[in-house]
Design a protein around this motif. Structure first.
Motif, PDB file in Angstrom:
ATOM      1  N   SER A  48       4.908   5.567   9.604  1.00 14.86           N
ATOM      2  CA  SER A  48       3.536   5.503  10.094  1.00 14.86           C
ATOM      3  C   SER A  48       3.172   6.841  10.751  1.00 14.86           C
ATOM      4  N   LEU A  59       9.532  17.827   3.891  1.00 16.31           N
ATOM      5  CA  LEU A  59       8.109  18.050   4.180  1.00 16.31           C
ATOM      6  C   LEU A  59       7.800  17.467   5.543  1.00 16.31           C
ATOM      7  N   PRO A  66       5.121  17.807   8.738  1.00 13.50           N
ATOM      8  CA  PRO A  66       3.836  18.362   9.188  1.00 13.50           C
ATOM      9  C   PRO A  66       3.953  19.178  10.477  1.00 13.50           C
ATOM     10  N   LYS A 117       0.814  -1.228   0.000  1.00  9.29           N
ATOM     11  CA  LYS A 117       0.000   0.000   0.000  1.00  9.29           C
ATOM     12  C   LYS A 117       0.843   1.271   0.000  1.00  9.29           C
ATOM     13  N   VAL A 168       5.367   9.672  13.641  1.00  5.11           N
ATOM     14  CA  VAL A 168       6.007  10.900  13.127  1.00  5.11           C
ATOM     15  C   VAL A 168       6.742  11.690  14.218  1.00  5.11           C
ATOM     16  N   LYS A 222      -3.496  15.461   6.653  1.00  6.46           N
ATOM     17  CA  LYS A 222      -2.886  14.124   6.736  1.00  6.46           C
ATOM     18  C   LYS A 222      -2.756  13.523   5.339  1.00  6.46           C
ATOM     19  N   LEU A 223      -1.782  14.011   4.595  1.00  5.93           N
ATOM     20  CA  LEU A 223      -1.593  13.545   3.226  1.00  5.93           C
ATOM     21  C   LEU A 223      -0.664  12.332   3.232  1.00  5.93           C
ATOM     22  N   ASN A 224      -0.813  11.474   2.224  1.00 10.70           N
ATOM     23  CA  ASN A 224       0.189  10.409   2.123  1.00 10.70           C
ATOM     24  C   ASN A 224       1.413  10.958   1.378  1.00 10.70           C
ATOM     25  N   LEU A 284       9.269  11.968   4.458  1.00 15.23           N
ATOM     26  CA  LEU A 284       9.585  10.897   5.409  1.00 15.23           C
ATOM     27  C   LEU A 284       8.416   9.925   5.420  1.00 15.23           C
ATOM     28  N   ARG A 292       9.531  22.197   6.214  1.00 16.33           N
ATOM     29  CA  ARG A 292       8.361  22.978   5.794  1.00 16.33           C
ATOM     30  C   ARG A 292       7.088  22.154   5.964  1.00 16.33           C
ATOM     31  N   ALA A 293       6.048  22.832   6.488  1.00 13.91           N
ATOM     32  CA  ALA A 293       4.728  22.192   6.595  1.00 13.91           C
ATOM     33  C   ALA A 293       3.905  22.564   5.371  1.00 13.91           C
ATOM     34  N   LEU A 294       3.053  21.659   4.940  1.00 14.33           N
ATOM     35  CA  LEU A 294       2.124  21.974   3.845  1.00 14.33           C
ATOM     36  C   LEU A 294       0.886  22.628   4.445  1.00 14.33           C
TER      37      LEU A 294
HETATM   38  C1  LIG Z   1       3.497   9.998   7.677  1.00 21.58           C
HETATM   39  S1  LIG Z   1       3.902   9.504   6.031  1.00 21.58           S
HETATM   40  C2  LIG Z   1       2.591   8.351   5.653  1.00 21.58           C
HETATM   41  C3  LIG Z   1       2.915   7.595   4.371  1.00 21.58           C
HETATM   42  C4  LIG Z   1       1.835   6.644   3.934  1.00 21.58           C
HETATM   43  N1  LIG Z   1       1.917   5.444   4.703  1.00 21.58           N
HETATM   44  C5  LIG Z   1       1.987   6.344   2.434  1.00 21.58           C
HETATM   45  O1  LIG Z   1       1.950   5.170   2.025  1.00 21.58           O
HETATM   46  O2  LIG Z   1       2.126   7.274   1.642  1.00 21.58           O
HETATM   47  C6  LIG Z   1       3.465  10.927   5.010  1.00 21.58           C
HETATM   48  C7  LIG Z   1       4.582  11.940   4.839  1.00 21.58           C
HETATM   49  O3  LIG Z   1       4.143  12.925   3.887  1.00 21.58           O
HETATM   50  C8  LIG Z   1       4.568  14.223   4.298  1.00 21.58           C
HETATM   51  N2  LIG Z   1       3.366  14.986   4.704  1.00 21.58           N
HETATM   52  C9  LIG Z   1       2.088  14.568   4.770  1.00 21.58           C
HETATM   53  N3  LIG Z   1       1.253  15.558   5.158  1.00 21.58           N
HETATM   54  C10 LIG Z   1       2.036  16.652   5.362  1.00 21.58           C
HETATM   55  C11 LIG Z   1       1.790  18.002   5.775  1.00 21.58           C
HETATM   56  N4  LIG Z   1       0.564  18.432   6.084  1.00 21.58           N
HETATM   57  N5  LIG Z   1       2.848  18.852   5.858  1.00 21.58           N
HETATM   58  C12 LIG Z   1       4.106  18.436   5.549  1.00 21.58           C
HETATM   59  N6  LIG Z   1       4.406  17.171   5.158  1.00 21.58           N
HETATM   60  C13 LIG Z   1       3.392  16.292   5.058  1.00 21.58           C
HETATM   61  C14 LIG Z   1       5.502  14.022   5.494  1.00 21.58           C
HETATM   62  O4  LIG Z   1       6.838  13.872   5.046  1.00 21.58           O
HETATM   63  C15 LIG Z   1       4.933  12.732   6.092  1.00 21.58           C
HETATM   64  O5  LIG Z   1       5.864  12.081   6.924  1.00 21.58           O
END
Ligand SMILES: C[S@@+](CC[C@H](N)C(=O)[O-])C[C@H]1O[C@@H](n2cnc3c(N)ncnc32)[C@H](O)[C@@H]1O
Length: 174
Positions: A76, A52, A54, A24, A80, A113-115, A73, A95-97
């Protein structure tokens, strides 16, 4: 290896913490399509790139220069807060999105909460690399809906001059 077809493409890097289901994982899929380079050791990551993150204080904006690349990064969401501090020593631009909704089936409609693939696409779009953002999203059957769901804020964010303007634009959506 990065896809060599477009030399204007921003280099994309993934630090893979090995915590996701490989079937996945969007980061692994991007690496299979040669859209990003995957690392499983922090020490191998490029320096001076944009990370990137969060939890970063500063929002990504078109004022940021992605020529050294963008790092996501892939870990899970439960981990984080533990894994991001491990990257502090690398001197990256954290940087945060800004506010956007996830379009993927796992977190559909959840803000922020983007992937990994969505995070790359959003960053590329804001930084003016719309074609590359679309190329990344084209590999996922929900990818188009992520861009459509967020088209209005993305287009506005892409016109911002700096991080403060991004925060101002974001306040109209939250
Ligand atoms: C926590 S991982 C989860 C990955 C997920 N399991 C996948 O298969 O894509 C998502 C990564 O996307 C980036 N990301 C997601 N949402 C973000 C946000 N709001 N701001 C900055 N980076 C973000 C970060 O690097 C974060 O660690």
């Amino acid at each position: 290896m990065m896809n060599p077809t477009n030399s204007r493409d921003v280099p994309l890097y993934i630090y893979h913490a090995g915590q996701c289901d490989p079937k996945k994982c969007t980061g692994r899929k991007m690496a299979r399509f040669e859209l990003a380079r995957l690392y499983d050791k922090i020490s191998r990551l490029p320096r001076s790139a944009i990370l990137l993150d969060p939890m970063a204080e500063k929002a990504l904006s078109p004022a940021d220069d992605p020529k050294k690349g963008i790092i996501v990064l892939d870990c899970s969401w439960e981990e984080v807060e533990r894994v991001f501090p491990e990257l502090e020593k690398l001197n990256l631009e954290h940087r945060a999105l800004p506010y956007m909704l996830a379009g993927n089936p796992v977190n559909f409609g959840r803000p922020f909460k983007l992937n990994s693939a969505e995070a790359f696409a959003a960053a590329l779009y804001i930084l003016g690399y719309k074609e590359q953002a679309e190329k990344v999203m084209s590999k996922f059957n929900w990818g188009h809906s992520f861009l459509e769901l967020n088209r209005e804020p993305l287009d506005e964010y892409a016109t911002a001059k700096n991080s403060s303007e991004i925060v101002e634009i974001q306040s109209h959506y939250i």
